[in-house]
Scaffold this active site. Structure first.
Site, PDB file in Angstrom:
ATOM      1  N   ASP A 103       1.424  -1.480   0.151  1.00 46.54           N
ATOM      2  CA  ASP A 103      -0.267   0.580  -0.077  1.00 46.54           C
ATOM      3  C   ASP A 103       0.755   0.956  -0.072  1.00 46.54           C
ATOM      4  O   ASP A 103       1.978   1.131   0.136  1.00 46.54           O
ATOM      5  CB  ASP A 103      -1.445  -0.054   1.121  1.00 46.54           C
ATOM      6  CG  ASP A 103      -2.144   0.822   0.614  1.00 46.54           C
ATOM      7  OD1 ASP A 103      -1.951   1.486  -0.272  1.00 46.54           O
ATOM      8  OD2 ASP A 103      -3.103   1.033   1.515  1.00 46.54           O
ATOM      9  N   ASP A 138      -3.633   6.988  -3.706  1.00 51.31           N
ATOM     10  CA  ASP A 138      -4.690   7.510  -4.236  1.00 51.31           C
ATOM     11  C   ASP A 138      -5.472   8.356  -3.079  1.00 51.31           C
ATOM     12  O   ASP A 138      -4.728   8.557  -1.935  1.00 51.31           O
ATOM     13  CB  ASP A 138      -5.783   6.127  -3.417  1.00 51.31           C
ATOM     14  CG  ASP A 138      -5.827   5.332  -2.690  1.00 51.31           C
ATOM     15  OD1 ASP A 138      -4.801   5.254  -2.364  1.00 51.31           O
ATOM     16  OD2 ASP A 138      -7.016   5.138  -2.277  1.00 51.31           O
TER      17      ASP A 138
HETATM   18  N1  GUN Z   1      -6.817   1.464   2.733  1.00 52.62           N
HETATM   19  C1  GUN Z   1      -7.604   0.732   3.388  1.00 52.62           C
HETATM   20  N2  GUN Z   1      -8.554   2.097   3.310  1.00 52.62           N
HETATM   21  C2  GUN Z   1      -7.590   2.288   1.909  1.00 52.62           C
HETATM   22  C3  GUN Z   1      -7.823   3.439   0.865  1.00 52.62           C
HETATM   23  O1  GUN Z   1      -9.056   3.621   0.607  1.00 52.62           O
HETATM   24  N3  GUN Z   1      -6.995   3.272  -0.080  1.00 52.62           N
HETATM   25  C4  GUN Z   1      -5.549   2.376   0.249  1.00 52.62           C
HETATM   26  N4  GUN Z   1      -4.622   3.179  -0.591  1.00 52.62           N
HETATM   27  N5  GUN Z   1      -5.377   1.948   0.887  1.00 52.62           N
HETATM   28  C5  GUN Z   1      -6.487   1.923   2.090  1.00 52.62           C
END
Ligand code: GUN
Length: 708
Positions: A103, A138
């Site tokens: 992420d 995002d």
């Molecule tokens: N992890 C939990 N929700 C989100 C999200 O909306 N975007 C991102 N990039 N990671 C997340």
């Protein structure tokens, strides 16, 4: 686990997603990555590189997790982690040979208000440390934001998409998250923009649905399902859909039924730390437990008291492992349900686990009735239309039965395509004089009511006969068609009778009004068997099945089945239909469907050509929308010799597919000139045939070039 899955994909397959099994929009798939095939649906456990509650390698080797997700922003922020990741790569840093998704720091910006990293910088970092699937930065849309704020989060995320794809290049796959808060239209808009963004022809490989964590925390499952439906209405089926931060096993069946392929969650570790264990039906605190309400290898030799007395870190690790095991078990159950066509029934069963989940399930069920142009309606329609209406498995009776997608699909096809017979068993034609409704008795109705039917038709041949089933009126000619003939409910259904006004309303819906209606119970009386009546019923059954399942105009069906001979099974059921010595069709005993034989498929192809000509253009100009003819798939020329020789049609070799293709039902395959090449059953919808690039699209039964 199968370690062959860990071998790098072929370069030409990098990032491709294929579907191997499906039940409506629920699917088993394979995503091809540099660290092997990621089999979906699956969950990626969240690994915090600073706190390894369970070692990543153990997740793979002991629990079969092929993939995990970690946070690149956390690695980037910590000097020692960053240095090691840059030097040895993220797989070595975490000692994990499987697929690693990362992420980007968006979640940290949601929790802490901001992050220090730039949009291109975090994608570059993910590329440099060698992740398999990275995530762009995002903008998190919180449910408490105003519509304007959410709308600008959607726009800003879309504005960052192309730069992020440029930075990812061809080395890593990238997640393109969907935002939009609780607004259906913004979710659909976000999905549309994110799925259409490309750089040098490359787009995102996976679409996670973001911004749902706050909903999960307050059990707002109805909002969760609405968001999934709205977002997926604009996502192409060639890309897996991921649900960011959704990891409770009790939610998997419904999310998967709606089309989710990937999940990730830290719940296994967070709940464990808090002394809570997961089960497929909820969450349990261990502090007051005397016995286990769920089971796993981890806890089977211990009592809750033994676990409470453990040292905190050991207890957390043990409970985390229990949670990982339960999570895998429910995912396996869901995958098996997709294989055997029962994912919706599993979701229905799980919906009773919590009042919030039940309310959410009921809302989805209610939305089956929507007939507007909203994103929800459009996605529900896609789910129904992507579901094979015919299946050999039994159909458990419950109050939810009407809203199961395959049943809705079967009913819609029946309402749209069934027509009353063109002529009657005594050879006469003209309008019907009577309607007979068979009531009571369990299927098969040919056993419970076969004698009565003989009697009704010998007294008045111009009678249309229906069975009053728990799923609505069914023409008697379709009495052996599953799902209707497979309803299981014991006495509940045996004595169930629809109200007269419901019956009259259903008859009106299919254009039958003002005709005398009589009702008949089952009977064992041995009326004289009339061969003429029996053959007439069999022919009606054939015409009706060709019409409902293959889109053949009933008038064409009548002509085609005139003068046919039928071979029967030992129990007297029709199994093969011949004309002039040629085998045309095989009615199927297990599900009441119909299989085409080569000559039958060719005959249906000629009927199509007769009505619409051979060119693709004329197909879209056809005016008979109820009976558009047997659906076809048109091949690229290089695939013709293979498919003609009996090989399956593969995605990526399809020029055109008719929009009325029905998954699991017969279709024909043609070359670019419209000539017949083969016939089989379609695995995919026409939309899937347009976007998928790998996997089987049509399972071929016979090709025209096959040597016999
Ligand atoms: N992890 C939990 N929700 C989100 C999200 O909306 N975007 C991102 N990039 N990671 C997340």
């Amino acid at each position: 686990m199968d370690t062959s899955d860990l071998t790098p994909c072929r370069p030409q397959d990098f990032g491709k997603f294929e579907m191997t099994h499906r039940d409506g929009c629920a699917r088993l798939g394979k995503l091809h990555t540099k660290h092997g095939i990621l089999r979906t649906p699956t969950l990626l456990p969240v690994v915090n590189p600073n706190i390894l509650t369970v070692k990543p390698r153990r997740m793979l080797e002991d629990f079969g997790y092929q993939a995990l997700i970690t946070n690149s922003y956390v690695i980037w922020k910590h000097d020692d982690l960053r240095k090691r990741a840059m030097e040895e790569g993220v797989h070595s840093l975490l000692d994990f040979p499987g697929v690693i998704m990362t992420d980007s720091g968006t979640f940290q910006s949601y929790v802490y208000g901001d992050v220090e990293v730039k949009v291109d910088e975090i994608v570059r970092f993910q590329r440099e440390i060698g992740v398999d699937i990275g995530t762009m930065l995002d903008v998190f849309g919180r449910p408490d934001m105003s519509r304007e704020e959410i709308s600008s989060a959607v726009q800003l995320t879309a504005d960052r998409a192309e730069d992020s794809l440029r930075e990812a290049g061809g080395e890593i796959l990238l997640n393109g998250p969907i935002q939009g808060g609780l607004h259906e239209d913004l979710r659909a808009q976000s999905a549309n923009m994110m799925s259409n963004t490309t750089h040098l022809g490359r787009g995102f490989s996976v679409h996670p649905i973001g911004g749902i964590v706050p909903l999960m925390e307050s059990q707002r499952y109805s909002d969760l399902f609405t968001i999934i439906l709205a977002s997926s209405s604009e996502l192409p089926s060639s890309r897996p859909m991921h649900i960011f931060g959704c990891g409770h096993p009790m939610l998997f069946p419904m999310c998967i039924a709606l089309g989710a392929d990937l999940f990730d969650s830290a719940a296994y570790a967070l709940f464990a730390k808090d002394g809570r264990i997961l089960s497929e039906e909820g969450t349990h605190r261990i502090d007051t437990l005397v016995e286990w309400p769920t089971h796993s290898r981890q806890i089977s030799n211990l009592t809750p008291n033994d676990v409470r007395e453990m040292e905190k870190s050991d207890r957390t690790a043990l409970l985390a492992k229990h949670n990982l095991e339960v999570t895998q078990r429910e995912l396996a159950r869901c995958r098996e349900a997709v294989r055997n066509g029962s994912i919706w029934v599993l979701a229905e069963r799980r919906s009773h686990s919590s009042p919030y989940l039940r309310a959410a399930f009921e809302k989805v069920s209610e939305s089956m009735k929507l007939e507007d142009s909203s994103p929800i309606s459009s996605r529900i329609n896609t789910i129904v239309m992507a579901t094979n209406p015919v299946r050999p498995s039994s159909e458990p009776f419950s109050s939810d039965i009407y809203n199961r997608p395959h049943i809705r699909h079967a009913r819609l096809l029946m309402e749209q395509r069934w027509r009353m017979p063109g002529s009657w068993s005594d050879g006469s034609s003209g309008p019907p004089k009577e309607i007979a409704i068979l009531q009571g008795g369990n299927p098969p109705w040919r056993i419970s009511h076969g004698q009565v039917v003989q009697n009704i038709l010998s007294l008045e041949p111009r009678t249309i006969i229906f069975v009053d089933t728990p799923m609505g009126l069914l023409p008697y000619s379709l009495e052996d068609l599953s799902p209707w003939c497979r309803v299981e409910g014991g006495e509940d259904i045996e004595f169930m009778k629809s109200e007269e006004k419901t019956i009259l309303r259903s008859l009106k819906k299919i254009g039958l009004q003002g005709i005398n209606v009589s009702y008949y119970g089952p009977s064992n009386t041995d009326y004289e068997k009339n061969q003429r009546i029996r053959s007439w019923i069999e022919r009606c059954s054939l015409v009706d099945k060709l019409s409902i399942l293959c889109g053949v105009n009933p008038l064409d069906g009548c002509v085609l089945t005139e003068g046919t001979d039928t071979r029967h099974s030992n129990t007297g059921r029709p199994v093969n239909v011949f004309k002039d010595g040629k085998h045309l069709f095989s009615p199927r005993l297990n599900d009441g469907g119909i299989s085409l034989a080569l000559e039958g498929a060719k005959a249906l192809h000629s009927l199509r050509s007769k009505h619409v000509g051979k060119s693709k253009k004329s197909q879209s100009q056809r005016n008979n929308t109820d009976h558009p003819g047997v659906p076809s798939v048109t091949l690229h020329s290089d695939a013709v010799p293979f498919v003609g020789a009996g090989r399956n049609v593969m995605h990526g070799f399809i020029e055109h597919a008719d929009s009325w293709l029905t998954v699991g039902q017969p279709c024909i395959v043609m070359d670019l000139e419209g000539n017949f090449v083969a016939h089989g059953t379609s695995n995919s919808t026409s939309e899937e045939m347009a976007v998928l690039k790998k996997g089987v699209a049509v399972r071929i039964r016979e090709g025209i070039l096959e040597k016999k």
